[in-house]
Write a protein that holds these residues in place. Structure first.
Motif, PDB file in Angstrom:
ATOM      1  N   MET A  23      10.075 -10.403  10.602  1.00  0.00           N
ATOM      2  CA  MET A  23       8.772  -9.846  10.318  1.00  0.00           C
ATOM      3  C   MET A  23       8.534  -9.823   8.815  1.00  0.00           C
ATOM      4  N   ALA A  24       7.297 -10.084   8.433  1.00  0.00           N
ATOM      5  CA  ALA A  24       6.912 -10.088   7.020  1.00  0.00           C
ATOM      6  C   ALA A  24       6.868  -8.663   6.478  1.00  0.00           C
ATOM      7  N   PRO A  25       7.189  -8.488   5.191  1.00  0.00           N
ATOM      8  CA  PRO A  25       7.082  -7.160   4.580  1.00  0.00           C
ATOM      9  C   PRO A  25       5.633  -6.684   4.556  1.00  0.00           C
ATOM     10  N   LEU A  26       5.461  -5.367   4.465  1.00  0.00           N
ATOM     11  CA  LEU A  26       4.134  -4.765   4.483  1.00  0.00           C
ATOM     12  C   LEU A  26       3.625  -4.509   3.067  1.00  0.00           C
ATOM     13  N   GLN A  27       2.324  -4.689   2.879  1.00  0.00           N
ATOM     14  CA  GLN A  27       1.660  -4.375   1.615  1.00  0.00           C
ATOM     15  C   GLN A  27       0.422  -3.552   1.921  1.00  0.00           C
ATOM     16  N   ALA A  28       0.220  -2.494   1.147  1.00  0.00           N
ATOM     17  CA  ALA A  28      -1.007  -1.713   1.256  1.00  0.00           C
ATOM     18  C   ALA A  28      -2.061  -2.385   0.381  1.00  0.00           C
ATOM     19  N   THR A  29      -3.272  -2.569   0.919  1.00  0.00           N
ATOM     20  CA  THR A  29      -4.350  -3.186   0.156  1.00  0.00           C
ATOM     21  C   THR A  29      -5.653  -2.432   0.385  1.00  0.00           C
ATOM     22  N   ALA A  30      -6.493  -2.455  -0.617  1.00  0.00           N
ATOM     23  CA  ALA A  30      -7.834  -1.877  -0.516  1.00  0.00           C
ATOM     24  C   ALA A  30      -8.695  -2.534  -1.580  1.00  0.00           C
ATOM     25  N   SER A  31     -10.001  -2.627  -1.333  1.00  0.00           N
ATOM     26  CA  SER A  31     -10.893  -3.209  -2.327  1.00  0.00           C
ATOM     27  C   SER A  31     -12.289  -2.611  -2.201  1.00  0.00           C
ATOM     28  N   ILE A  32     -13.025  -2.683  -3.312  1.00  0.00           N
ATOM     29  CA  ILE A  32     -14.403  -2.173  -3.344  1.00  0.00           C
ATOM     30  C   ILE A  32     -15.115  -2.829  -4.516  1.00  0.00           C
ATOM     31  N   GLN A  33     -16.423  -2.954  -4.416  1.00  0.00           N
ATOM     32  CA  GLN A  33     -17.220  -3.445  -5.539  1.00  0.00           C
ATOM     33  C   GLN A  33     -17.875  -2.251  -6.215  1.00  0.00           C
ATOM     34  N   ILE A  34     -17.809  -2.227  -7.542  1.00  0.00           N
ATOM     35  CA  ILE A  34     -18.380  -1.144  -8.338  1.00  0.00           C
ATOM     36  C   ILE A  34     -19.452  -1.736  -9.245  1.00  0.00           C
ATOM     37  N   SER A  35     -20.586  -1.101  -9.304  1.00  0.00           N
ATOM     38  CA  SER A  35     -21.711  -1.597 -10.097  1.00  0.00           C
ATOM     39  C   SER A  35     -21.588  -1.203 -11.562  1.00  0.00           C
ATOM     40  N   LYS A  36     -20.499  -1.651 -12.157  1.00  0.00           N
ATOM     41  CA  LYS A  36     -20.235  -1.455 -13.578  1.00  0.00           C
ATOM     42  C   LYS A  36     -19.468  -2.675 -14.076  1.00  0.00           C
ATOM     43  N   PRO A  37     -19.570  -2.984 -15.387  1.00  0.00           N
ATOM     44  CA  PRO A  37     -18.840  -4.137 -15.933  1.00  0.00           C
ATOM     45  C   PRO A  37     -17.325  -3.919 -15.920  1.00  0.00           C
ATOM     46  N   THR A  38     -16.580  -5.024 -15.914  1.00  0.00           N
ATOM     47  CA  THR A  38     -15.116  -4.953 -15.828  1.00  0.00           C
ATOM     48  C   THR A  38     -14.501  -4.115 -16.945  1.00  0.00           C
ATOM     49  N   THR A  39     -15.053  -4.192 -18.140  1.00  0.00           N
ATOM     50  CA  THR A  39     -14.508  -3.418 -19.263  1.00  0.00           C
ATOM     51  C   THR A  39     -14.589  -1.922 -18.987  1.00  0.00           C
ATOM     52  N   GLU A  40     -15.703  -1.469 -18.460  1.00  0.00           N
ATOM     53  CA  GLU A  40     -15.885  -0.046 -18.160  1.00  0.00           C
ATOM     54  C   GLU A  40     -14.951   0.404 -17.034  1.00  0.00           C
ATOM     55  N   VAL A  41     -14.799  -0.418 -16.012  1.00  0.00           N
ATOM     56  CA  VAL A  41     -13.898  -0.088 -14.902  1.00  0.00           C
ATOM     57  C   VAL A  41     -12.455  -0.047 -15.404  1.00  0.00           C
ATOM     58  N   PHE A  42     -12.059  -1.038 -16.173  1.00  0.00           N
ATOM     59  CA  PHE A  42     -10.712  -1.092 -16.734  1.00  0.00           C
ATOM     60  C   PHE A  42     -10.410   0.170 -17.544  1.00  0.00           C
ATOM     61  N   ASN A  43     -11.321   0.556 -18.430  1.00  0.00           N
ATOM     62  CA  ASN A  43     -11.113   1.748 -19.251  1.00  0.00           C
ATOM     63  C   ASN A  43     -10.995   3.016 -18.412  1.00  0.00           C
ATOM     64  N   ALA A  44     -11.749   3.103 -17.331  1.00  0.00           N
ATOM     65  CA  ALA A  44     -11.666   4.270 -16.449  1.00  0.00           C
ATOM     66  C   ALA A  44     -10.313   4.344 -15.741  1.00  0.00           C
ATOM     67  N   ILE A  45      -9.659   3.196 -15.554  1.00  0.00           N
ATOM     68  CA  ILE A  45      -8.357   3.160 -14.879  1.00  0.00           C
ATOM     69  C   ILE A  45      -7.215   3.473 -15.845  1.00  0.00           C
TER      70      ILE A  45
END
Length: 151
Positions: free
Chosen positions: A1-23
């Motif tokens: 059996m293959a190993p498990l990975q948790a994944t999630a995704s979402i689109q945010i209505s802000k530029p990548t720079t702003e999202v990156f800084n918030a993280i």
């Protein structure tokens, strides 16, 4: 059996720079995710995070950051298991950002399945909280997990 990975995704209505800084910035992170951090997420840094509902510090080793594109770190994502988390940012039309989180991996067994459920749920919550904070300046996490506080 293959190993498990948790994944999630979402689109945010802000530029990548702003999202990156918030993280990476603990001042921003305290408005949607953690209570406090010992520093900014930068490549090679060892940090400690404190969550509002738990009376403990969570060690985090920042593996790599690429402004506007990637935040990668390692933490104890499951008891006695150091796991890697990759947060990928992709620019989308309309000045939006697709945020994809991948964490793993764990063995495909009972322990791994329990982890997969909990951490997938956790990362989906993280993304919803990040979106609410960046787009509407709302802290969805505030008080949401008070029932989990240890006395």
């Amino acid at each position: 059996m293959a190993p498990l990975q948790a994944t999630a995704s979402i689109q945010i209505s802000k530029p990548t720079t702003e999202v990156f800084n918030a993280i990476i910035d603990p001042v921003h992170m305290s408005n949607y995710f953690i209570a406090e951090s010992s520093g900014t997420m930068e490549t090679g840094k060892d940090l400690n995070w404190k969550f509002p509902e738990f009376d403990m510090l969570v060690p985090v080793k920042v593996l790599q950051t690429k402004p506007g594109a990637l935040v990668s770190f390692q933490w104890e994502g499951s008891k006695d298991h150091m796991l890697q988390v990759d947060i990928l940012l992709t620019e989308r039309p309309g000045n939006a950002t697709l945020v994809k989180v991948t964490e793993g991996s764990m063995e495909n067994n009972e322990e791994g399945i329990k982890w997969l459920k909990g951490n997938t749920e956790g990362w989906a919550n993280f993304l919803a909280c990040l979106k609410a904070y960046l787009e509407y300046n709302i802290n969805l996490r505030k008080g949401a997990f008070d029932y989990m506080k240890t006395n």
